[in-house]
Design an enzyme around this catalytic site. Structure first.
Site, PDB file in Angstrom:
ATOM      1  CE1 TYR A 105      -4.360   0.512  -0.451  1.00 27.97           C
ATOM      2  CE2 TYR A 105      -3.880   2.441   0.900  1.00 27.97           C
ATOM      3  CZ  TYR A 105      -4.709   1.760   0.046  1.00 27.97           C
ATOM      4  OH  TYR A 105      -5.899   2.329  -0.337  1.00 27.97           O
ATOM      5  CG  LEU A 106       4.340   0.535  -2.421  1.00 28.50           C
ATOM      6  CD1 LEU A 106       5.306   0.488  -3.611  1.00 28.50           C
ATOM      7  CD2 LEU A 106       5.059   0.129  -1.147  1.00 28.50           C
ATOM      8  N   GLY A 164       6.425   7.879   1.308  1.00 32.66           N
ATOM      9  CA  GLY A 164       7.437   7.463   2.296  1.00 32.66           C
ATOM     10  C   GLY A 164       8.197   6.252   1.774  1.00 32.66           C
ATOM     11  CG  HIS A 165       6.173   2.506   1.303  1.00 38.70           C
ATOM     12  ND1 HIS A 165       4.847   2.858   1.437  1.00 38.70           N
ATOM     13  CD2 HIS A 165       6.420   1.610   2.293  1.00 38.70           C
ATOM     14  CE1 HIS A 165       4.315   2.199   2.459  1.00 38.70           C
ATOM     15  NE2 HIS A 165       5.249   1.445   3.000  1.00 38.70           N
ATOM     16  N   GLY A 201      12.508   3.506   7.391  1.00 39.86           N
ATOM     17  CA  GLY A 201      12.077   4.882   7.603  1.00 39.86           C
ATOM     18  C   GLY A 201      12.154   5.272   9.070  1.00 39.86           C
ATOM     19  CE  LYS A 238       4.088   7.196  10.389  1.00 38.25           C
ATOM     20  NZ  LYS A 238       3.632   5.881  10.586  1.00 38.25           N
ATOM     21  CG  ASP A 239       7.484   2.355  11.291  1.00 36.93           C
ATOM     22  OD1 ASP A 239       6.479   2.066  11.934  1.00 36.93           O
ATOM     23  OD2 ASP A 239       7.450   2.710  10.092  1.00 36.93           O
ATOM     24  CB  SER A 283       0.856   6.043   7.964  1.00 33.23           C
ATOM     25  OG  SER A 283       0.407   4.779   8.413  1.00 33.23           O
ATOM     26  NE  ARG A 291      -1.680  -0.127  11.235  1.00 31.29           N
ATOM     27  CZ  ARG A 291      -0.503  -0.769  11.363  1.00 31.29           C
ATOM     28  NH1 ARG A 291       0.632  -0.101  11.283  1.00 31.29           N
ATOM     29  NH2 ARG A 291      -0.467  -2.074  11.578  1.00 31.29           N
TER      30      ARG A 291
END
Ligand code: AMP
Length: 302
Positions: free
Chosen positions: A47-48, A51-52, A166, A168-169, A204, A206
């Site tokens: 679900y790119l 960020g990816h 990333g 992000k995590d 994200s 999500r």
């Protein structure tokens, strides 16, 4: 299992080869490895978004061959989490991967990663997996066992020179760095900055769960982090700075699971800025989504 290789092409002549089995992956990488071609790996759950894409771009710029994994890893989801409804769109992901110049997408079914009899788990112990998301009242250490195990398997299956993650995590990245160092895995770990929507919301997969009103409220997470950073850099004690962040969240009717300041490497709680970089991390449920975000405060580099 059908071992046929599938090559997807896009309208602008980009193409990517999809591998479903470890044997295919090994076969595809055998020759490049013999020819000492540098290999970059970008692990994703699909679900790119941009960020990816930023990780794929970095891998494409720095490595001869780019492998993206696409696997929604069931072992990192707890009971009652969103495994069943995690957003998926493989067709679109393959198109975006092709356009980003990915050479191989490794998209195995669950049985290929966890065959019958699977019995080994990689566990990074200590504060790294016990605080923030690792707190038993939140996702818990089991989440990071799932992450560490699947990433170790991907690193072993692909054997990349560089693997891209990333910021992000941030906690996941710290856990993976620790695991790679502790297990002598011969790979360089690159952690790249958080990519945000124009209004500040961290991208994200999500975010797809957010209804429009919650999408608006979600921006409060990045506002709260900016408030903490600004107050801390202006000289406020971290407790005061965090209170400013909590006020931003409260104004959007968001009760965080946590909003904490910790050492960026060890994740131990911090009360003052000091010399070493501080990670300010937040997690909160906003509507149907559980969102996480963070900011690094590096006093040496303001
Ligand atoms: P995921 O598909 O959510 O497991 O993410 C795959 C990789 O992309 C992980 O290393 C994430 O940290 C990274 N990533 C996810 N969102 C972002 C973002 N907004 N900016 C930069 N990297 C990201």
């Amino acid at each position: 299992m059908d071992l046929e290789l599938v090559t997807r092409e896009t309208s602008n002549d980009a193409a990517v080869t999809v591998l479903r089995a470890k044997a295919q992956l090994r076969a595809a990488l055998e020759r490049p490895r013999r020819e000492a071609v540098s290999i970059g790996l970008v692990p994703t759950m699909g679900y790119l978004h941009d960020g990816h894409a930023s990780l794929l771009r970095a891998a494409r710029a720095e490595c001869d061959l780019v492998v993206m994994s696409l696997f929604v890893n069931p072992t990192q989801f707890g009971p009652g989490e969103d495994l069943d409804r995690y957003p998926r769109d493989e067709e679109r992901d393959l198109r975006l991967a092709a356009e980003a110049g990915v050479d191989f997408v490794y998209a195995p079914p669950v049985e290929e990663v966890y065959p019958e009899g699977f019995a080994t788990t990689v566990e990074v112990r200590g504060p790294l997996t016990e605080v923030l998301d690792g707190d038993p009242a939140r996702r818990g250490a089991a989440h990071f066992r799932g992450v560490a195990t699947v990433v170790a398997k991907l690193l072993n299956s692909v054997g990349p020179d560089v693997a891209y993650f990333g910021q992000k995590d941030a906690q996941q990245a710290a856990v993976i760095r620790r695991m790679v160092a502790d297990l002598d895995i011969p790979v360089r770990i690159e952690v790249l900055p958080i990519v945000r929507e124009p209004d500040g919301l961290a991208m994200s997969s999500r975010n797809a769960y957010l209804e429009p009103a919650d999408r608006e409220r979600g921006v409060a997470l990045s506002r709260a982090l900016a408030a903490v950073r600004d107050a801390a850099l202006a000289g406020a004690p971290l407790a005061t700075a965090l209170a400013a962040g909590r006020a931003e969240l409260a104004a959007a009717a968001i009760e965080p699971e946590y909003l904490e300041a910790c050492d960026a490497e060890t994740l131990e709680q911090r009360s003052e800025l000091g010399e070493r970089p501080v990670l300010v991390a937040v997690a909160a449920r906003v509507g149907a989504a559980r969102l996480i975000d963070n900011v690094l405060i590096d006093p040496a580099n303001r």
